[in-house]
Design a protein around this motif. Sequence first.
Motif, PDB file in Angstrom:
ATOM      1  N   LEU A  94       0.835  -1.192   0.000  1.00  0.00           N
ATOM      2  CA  LEU A  94       0.000   0.000   0.000  1.00  0.00           C
ATOM      3  C   LEU A  94       0.870   1.241   0.000  1.00  0.00           C
ATOM      4  O   LEU A  94       1.742   1.414   0.828  1.00  0.00           O
ATOM      5  N   VAL A  95       0.625   2.116  -0.941  1.00  0.00           N
ATOM      6  CA  VAL A  95       1.330   3.383  -1.026  1.00  0.00           C
ATOM      7  C   VAL A  95       0.297   4.478  -1.140  1.00  0.00           C
ATOM      8  O   VAL A  95      -0.586   4.406  -1.977  1.00  0.00           O
ATOM      9  N   LEU A  96       0.376   5.480  -0.288  1.00  0.00           N
ATOM     10  CA  LEU A  96      -0.530   6.616  -0.394  1.00  0.00           C
ATOM     11  C   LEU A  96       0.291   7.853  -0.635  1.00  0.00           C
ATOM     12  O   LEU A  96       1.165   8.200   0.149  1.00  0.00           O
ATOM     13  N   SER A  97       0.047   8.530  -1.753  1.00  0.00           N
ATOM     14  CA  SER A  97       0.813   9.719  -2.094  1.00  0.00           C
ATOM     15  C   SER A  97       0.045  10.966  -1.725  1.00  0.00           C
ATOM     16  O   SER A  97      -1.156  10.943  -1.469  1.00  0.00           O
ATOM     17  N   LEU A  98       0.760  12.066  -1.721  1.00  0.00           N
ATOM     18  CA  LEU A  98       0.151  13.343  -1.370  1.00  0.00           C
ATOM     19  C   LEU A  98      -0.995  13.685  -2.293  1.00  0.00           C
ATOM     20  O   LEU A  98      -1.955  14.319  -1.894  1.00  0.00           O
ATOM     21  N   GLY A  99      -0.918  13.250  -3.542  1.00  0.00           N
ATOM     22  CA  GLY A  99      -2.022  13.474  -4.468  1.00  0.00           C
ATOM     23  C   GLY A  99      -2.281  14.937  -4.726  1.00  0.00           C
ATOM     24  O   GLY A  99      -3.406  15.416  -4.613  1.00  0.00           O
ATOM     25  N   HIS A 112       0.405  15.028   6.793  1.00  0.00           N
ATOM     26  CA  HIS A 112      -0.564  14.305   5.973  1.00  0.00           C
ATOM     27  C   HIS A 112      -0.094  12.882   5.713  1.00  0.00           C
ATOM     28  O   HIS A 112      -0.859  11.926   5.885  1.00  0.00           O
ATOM     29  N   GLU A 113       1.169  12.722   5.283  1.00  0.00           N
ATOM     30  CA  GLU A 113       1.657  11.390   4.944  1.00  0.00           C
ATOM     31  C   GLU A 113       1.728  10.488   6.168  1.00  0.00           C
ATOM     32  O   GLU A 113       1.413   9.298   6.086  1.00  0.00           O
ATOM     33  N   PHE A 114       2.118  11.029   7.309  1.00  0.00           N
ATOM     34  CA  PHE A 114       2.138  10.204   8.513  1.00  0.00           C
ATOM     35  C   PHE A 114       0.721   9.835   8.924  1.00  0.00           C
ATOM     36  O   PHE A 114       0.489   8.795   9.533  1.00  0.00           O
ATOM     37  N   GLY A 115      -0.232  10.686   8.570  1.00  0.00           N
ATOM     38  CA  GLY A 115      -1.629  10.345   8.814  1.00  0.00           C
ATOM     39  C   GLY A 115      -2.009   9.042   8.143  1.00  0.00           C
ATOM     40  O   GLY A 115      -2.828   8.265   8.669  1.00  0.00           O
ATOM     41  N   GLU A 130      -8.176  10.085   2.114  1.00  0.00           N
ATOM     42  CA  GLU A 130      -7.345  11.258   1.868  1.00  0.00           C
ATOM     43  C   GLU A 130      -7.788  12.448   2.708  1.00  0.00           C
ATOM     44  O   GLU A 130      -6.965  13.171   3.272  1.00  0.00           O
ATOM     45  N   LEU A 131      -9.085  12.658   2.800  1.00  0.00           N
ATOM     46  CA  LEU A 131      -9.580  13.768   3.618  1.00  0.00           C
ATOM     47  C   LEU A 131      -9.282  13.521   5.089  1.00  0.00           C
ATOM     48  O   LEU A 131      -8.977  14.459   5.839  1.00  0.00           O
ATOM     49  N   MET A 132      -9.347  12.268   5.514  1.00  0.00           N
ATOM     50  CA  MET A 132      -8.997  11.939   6.898  1.00  0.00           C
ATOM     51  C   MET A 132      -7.525  12.244   7.159  1.00  0.00           C
ATOM     52  O   MET A 132      -7.164  12.787   8.221  1.00  0.00           O
ATOM     53  N   ALA A 133      -6.656  11.933   6.187  1.00  0.00           N
ATOM     54  CA  ALA A 133      -5.232  12.243   6.340  1.00  0.00           C
ATOM     55  C   ALA A 133      -5.010  13.746   6.390  1.00  0.00           C
ATOM     56  O   ALA A 133      -4.137  14.230   7.123  1.00  0.00           O
TER      57      ALA A 133
END
Length: 398
Positions: free
Chosen positions: A15-20, A277-280, A304-307
């Motif tokens: 799983l990778v989540l980017s700043l977007g 945000h990313e640590f979120g 994303e909004l939660m982060a």
Amino acid sequence: MNKSMQWPVALGSGLVLSLGLLAPVARAAPAAAVASGSTGVAAISTVAANTATTAKVALPTGWRTRQAAVAAKLHLDVTPAREAVDRALNPDDYTCGPTDLDAYVDRLLSGMDAGTLDFLSNSGVLDFPTYDALLFGSDTDARYALTPDYRQQLSKTFRDVKRFWDISSSDIQLHAMHGSVLEDPVRLTRLLTVLYGLPKARATTYAKEVVAKVAATPAFRGGDNPIFTLNAFAFSADGEGGIFAGVPDKLIFGDGILDALAAMGISDVGPRAVMGHEFGHHVQYEDNLFDSPLTGAEATRRTELMADAFGTYFATHSRGLALNAKRVLQTEKTFYEVGDCVFDSPGHHGTPLQRERASAWGAQLANDAHKQGHILPSRTVAADFEAVLPKIVAPDAG
């Protein structure tokens, strides 16, 4: 979270989540992989043009579909660089913007001819620094060290955010991704063989062609153009196999995103806000907050909004970074305002106003906690966020 894609090479489903920062597009991360029975790169040919367009890598038939599937699986289907190149090649396809970040990225691409833009879009080169750092980067390897200008700020913020949240975080690594892999045919060959499954000989040829092309193109600055590293992202491969088995949890900052924040005049707060945000996302990993009844674009928008909310809560809390809430929100708006309007995309991150609302909610929550002086448990913050999410995503026209 899309975990259903089948792939002939054992890529796993980390799983990778980017700043977007920018709008998602239909295709993204890895440039090619070996289809079952494929010989790898179909051809490498030279086209007659100027020195900015000396080589073009022709990839296997169907590579875009495979590329998009892997990118979506790893949640790297939203990257500022990819969207910017696509916008340059197909300007009539995009309606969100313009923003400060759009203008900055457009400057990075300014002067590049159609052949060079085509190379960026079709060779996979935009993704190589990301996957090199993801698979091989380490916080103890000097080749992936944070840039000196931001090392102290980011390292301190990383320590602060790990102390702030009530999750197990000692195993998370913080390091950078640099464009230097585009100058190193040995490292690039390693990436092509491990990630894409290319035979060693073909991977070596591919790598040498790409390195030569990058070196021959002045606008690429030998891989130092921020376009190659214009992102920051969180990664977790918990429970995954394949080539991602054993890869530690990570928070990776690209040199390009730091350059962008400086160019927009928010280098004082911007990098710390991005890290929040990313640590979120790491809080979400540890607390199993990705599970919800939502699917597709709505599911991604929720996380994303939660982060965004987690990050602003940390940044403005008196026991977090204790930054001025107004300044943090102004800073976040500079890049959150980009948002996106592709409501049916699995990579939808929320509209500009929705992202602003989520951040403002996080700041208010931190302000409310100021008098008590305590940090709410991460699961409590998540539950409170879930309660207000319908208001945050309510129609925002007008």
